[in-house]
Design an enzyme around this catalytic site. Structure first.
Site, short mmCIF file in Angstrom:
data_model
loop_
_atom_site.label_atom_id
_atom_site.label_comp_id
_atom_site.label_asym_id
_atom_site.label_seq_id
_atom_site.Cartn_x
_atom_site.Cartn_y
_atom_site.Cartn_z
N CYS A 1 38.85 37.70 37.16
CA CYS A 1 37.99 36.54 37.37
C CYS A 1 38.37 35.85 38.69
CB CYS A 1 38.08 35.61 36.16
SG CYS A 1 36.75 34.39 36.05
N HIS B 1 37.47 39.42 31.26
CA HIS B 1 38.88 39.13 30.97
C HIS B 1 39.49 40.11 29.98
CE1 HIS B 1 39.55 35.03 32.74
NE2 HIS B 1 38.22 35.06 32.77
#
EC number: 6.3.5.3
Length: 220
Positions: A87, A195
């Site tokens: 991210c 994630h």
């Protein structure tokens, strides 16, 4: 087996990454503050976690890319150490030049947080070899600037050289060619918006992130 998680001001997934790596791979994890000018010895993995480094001021990842520790991360990557940017960490990797392209505002101009289905495009990398015959994975995205962009020549090269590793089945943010994760030409630097640190236990809805972390140490 040893990993380092880099902690910037505004990181908020650093402890998630530490726990995910410890539980998934049994590795020892050290937290490294952004002002450090040296990394721990004998690292198998360096992780740049998600969050909002430096409050996303100037541009996502731009200020973190100038942190003292990033010189050491770039040097370690050049020596073949595995580096994963998740991210905000992916944004930092593009800003520092370890990966091509950029992450722009989501096409819908909204923060998106939800589980996503991913196609494992290249299962032969050190990050994905552990998936074996598995061709899909489920992880969670949580970003407002996850829209991967690169020029057409770069995109063609990434696809042609097997550097596109993960692709969204249903694109949540407008990323070019549905790209969710890429590796560098050397195959030791991975950037992805989903994630894996939020997908390492069945109680979280998926264990596919745990496979990614284990793969890294199995190939070390």
């Amino acid at each position: 087996m040893k990993a380092a998680v880099i902690v910037f001001p505004g990181s908020n997934c650093d402890r998630d990454c530490k726990v995910a790596i410890e539980r998934s791979a049994g590795a020892r994890v050290e937290m490294v503050w952004h002002q450090e000018t040296a990394l721990p010895d004998d690292l198998d993995l360096i992780v740049l976690p998600g969050g909002f480094s430096y409050g996303d001021y100037l541009r996502c990842g731009a200020m973190a890319a100038q942190s003292p520790v990033m010189k050491e991360v770039v040097s370690a990557a050049g020596k073949g150490v595995a580096v994963v940017g998740i991210c905000n960490g992916f944004q930092v990797l593009t800003e520092v030049g370890l990966l091509p392209g950029a992450l722009l505002r989501n096409a819908g101009l909204k923060y998106v947080c939800k589980p996503v289905e991913l196609d494992i495009v290249n299962g032969q990398t050190r990050f994905t070899a552990g998936y074996g015959e598995q061709r899909q994975a489920v992880m969670t995205v949580g970003n407002g600037e996850g829209n991967y962009f690169a020029d057409e020549e770069t995109l063609d090269r990434l696809e042609g050289e097997g550097q596109v590793v993960f692709r969204y089945k249903e694109n949540p943010n407008g990323s070019a060619r549905d790209i969710a994760g890429i590796v560098n030409k050397g195959g030791n630097v991975l950037g992805l918006m989903p994630h894996p640190d939020r997908a390492f236990d069945a109680d979280l809805g998926s264990e596919d992130g745990a496979v990614l972390f284990r793969s890294i140490f199995q190939s070390a």
